[in-house]
Design an enzyme around this catalytic site. Structure first.
Site, PDB file in Angstrom:
ATOM      1  CE  LYS A  13      11.508  -2.141  -5.212  1.00  0.00           C
ATOM      2  NZ  LYS A  13      10.381  -2.755  -5.944  1.00  0.00           N
ATOM      3  NE  ARG A  88      14.625  -7.406  -7.858  1.00  0.00           N
ATOM      4  CZ  ARG A  88      14.482  -6.165  -8.325  1.00  0.00           C
ATOM      5  NH1 ARG A  88      15.291  -5.213  -7.964  1.00  0.00           N
ATOM      6  NH2 ARG A  88      13.497  -5.879  -9.135  1.00  0.00           N
ATOM      7  NE  ARG A 127       7.380   0.946 -13.689  1.00  0.00           N
ATOM      8  CZ  ARG A 127       8.002   0.220 -12.765  1.00  0.00           C
ATOM      9  NH1 ARG A 127       8.028   0.599 -11.517  1.00  0.00           N
ATOM     10  NH2 ARG A 127       8.584  -0.910 -13.098  1.00  0.00           N
ATOM     11  NE  ARG A 162      11.613  -1.107 -15.639  1.00  0.00           N
ATOM     12  CZ  ARG A 162      11.822  -1.471 -14.373  1.00  0.00           C
ATOM     13  NH1 ARG A 162      11.912  -0.554 -13.428  1.00  0.00           N
ATOM     14  NH2 ARG A 162      11.946  -2.735 -14.054  1.00  0.00           N
ATOM     15  NE  ARG A 173       9.765  -6.427 -13.448  1.00  0.00           N
ATOM     16  CZ  ARG A 173       9.173  -5.301 -13.851  1.00  0.00           C
ATOM     17  NH1 ARG A 173       8.445  -5.296 -14.955  1.00  0.00           N
ATOM     18  NH2 ARG A 173       9.316  -4.202 -13.161  1.00  0.00           N
TER      19      ARG A 173
HETATM   20  P1  AMP Z   1      14.015  -2.965 -11.073  1.00  0.00           P
HETATM   21  O1  AMP Z   1      14.270  -1.707 -11.828  1.00  0.00           O
HETATM   22  O2  AMP Z   1      14.447  -2.884  -9.648  1.00  0.00           O
HETATM   23  O3  AMP Z   1      12.595  -3.456 -11.221  1.00  0.00           O
HETATM   24  O4  AMP Z   1      14.932  -4.097 -11.754  1.00  0.00           O
HETATM   25  C1  AMP Z   1      14.779  -4.458 -13.109  1.00  0.00           C
HETATM   26  C2  AMP Z   1      15.471  -5.803 -13.365  1.00  0.00           C
HETATM   27  O5  AMP Z   1      16.873  -5.697 -13.070  1.00  0.00           O
HETATM   28  C3  AMP Z   1      14.988  -6.952 -12.485  1.00  0.00           C
HETATM   29  O6  AMP Z   1      13.822  -7.577 -12.984  1.00  0.00           O
HETATM   30  C4  AMP Z   1      16.211  -7.876 -12.525  1.00  0.00           C
HETATM   31  O7  AMP Z   1      16.315  -8.550 -13.756  1.00  0.00           O
HETATM   32  C5  AMP Z   1      17.361  -6.878 -12.456  1.00  0.00           C
HETATM   33  N1  AMP Z   1      17.733  -6.535 -11.047  1.00  0.00           N
HETATM   34  C6  AMP Z   1      17.639  -5.321 -10.444  1.00  0.00           C
HETATM   35  N2  AMP Z   1      18.093  -5.368  -9.185  1.00  0.00           N
HETATM   36  C7  AMP Z   1      18.456  -6.656  -8.960  1.00  0.00           C
HETATM   37  C8  AMP Z   1      18.966  -7.347  -7.833  1.00  0.00           C
HETATM   38  N3  AMP Z   1      19.192  -6.719  -6.665  1.00  0.00           N
HETATM   39  N4  AMP Z   1      19.237  -8.675  -7.976  1.00  0.00           N
HETATM   40  C9  AMP Z   1      19.038  -9.320  -9.149  1.00  0.00           C
HETATM   41  N5  AMP Z   1      18.530  -8.741 -10.243  1.00  0.00           N
HETATM   42  C10 AMP Z   1      18.236  -7.404 -10.172  1.00  0.00           C
END
Ligand code: AMP
Length: 215
Positions: A13, A88, A127, A162, A173
């Site tokens: 994404k 989400r 990554r 990360r 996740r």
């Molecule tokens: P991402 O970079 O999108 O993989 O997000 C990393 C982490 O941020 C996720 O595993 C969640 O802990 C938190 N996070 C990001 N976006 C959301 C969302 N829309 N709702 C809830 N938690 C989020």
């Protein structure tokens, strides 16, 4: 045009959002990036979400909806938004619909990036990210340049992994994705907004499939 990139962690994404930003002048709204920025700058909210994020669980709807509301109501004129990693949950999807309606805007397309779980684990553990601009690299498909100069921003940068890109957090996740986020597939399908893209194709092929879905 406002679009959502939907898919499990590691589906690509962020990478595709960055391409859309370059090609179409759209604005990427990644709640993950916003939360990581809050952590780096040490805000109260950043401190509160740190452990939850590292475990791979979702932070509260209230926090992420607040972040998105703040950005959408900032008054900036843009070509359109790419929602990356948001919504989400169903509550977030409803809130986004309400917020766009409030602003007289529409959601034009939801792109579901489909990738099987085994490929996700392989991708995520390979990554890394440019610490300067956030460009995503992958040890196998897009290795970090040997000279250490980021091909996106041109800076001699550090490339970081990360904290939540490890097998343990990834399991959590993925569970969060299937339990809380995957119902959005049916939700947007029922609204006729959904287009499915095979996320296992090469980066260029995925970009072409997305372009087709947006045309
Ligand atoms: P991402 O970079 O999108 O993989 O997000 C990393 C982490 O941020 C996720 O595993 C969640 O802990 C938190 N996070 C990001 N976006 C959301 C969302 N829309 N709702 C809830 N938690 C989020």
């Amino acid at each position: 045009m406002n679009i959502i990139l939907l898919g499990p962690p590691g589906a690509g994404k962020g990478t595709q959002a960055q391409r859309l930003v370059k090609d179409r002048n759209m604005v990427q709204l990644s709640t993950g990036d916003m939360l990581r920025a809050a952590r780096t700058s040490g805000t109260e909210m950043g401190k509160r979400v740190a452990d939850v994020m590292d475990r791979g669980e979702l932070v509260t709807d209230e926090i992420v909806i607040g972040l998105i509301r703040e950005r959408l109501t900032s008054g900036d004129e843009v070509e359109g938004y790419i929602f990356d990693g948001f919504p989400r949950t169903l509550a977030q999807a409803d809130a986004l619909g309400d917020l766009l309606a409030e602003l007289g805007q529409t959601l034009d397309r939801v792109i579901l990036m489909e990738v099987d779980d085994e490929a996700l684990v392989a991708r995520i553990t390979a990554r890394s990210t440019c610490a300067n601009c956030g460009a995503v690299y992958n040890d196998i498909t897009k290795p970090i340049p040997a000279d250490g100069v980021c091909t996106s921003c041109g800076a001699k940068a550090e490339f970081t992994r990360r904290a939540d890109d490890n097998e343990e957090s990834l399991k959590t996740r993925l569970l969060a994705y299937y339990k809380q986020t995957s119902p959005l597939v049916g939700y947007y399908h029922a609204k006729d907004d959904l287009a499915r893209v095979d996320g296992l194709q090469s980066m260029d092929e995925v970009a072409a499939s997305i372009a087709k879905a947006l045309s």
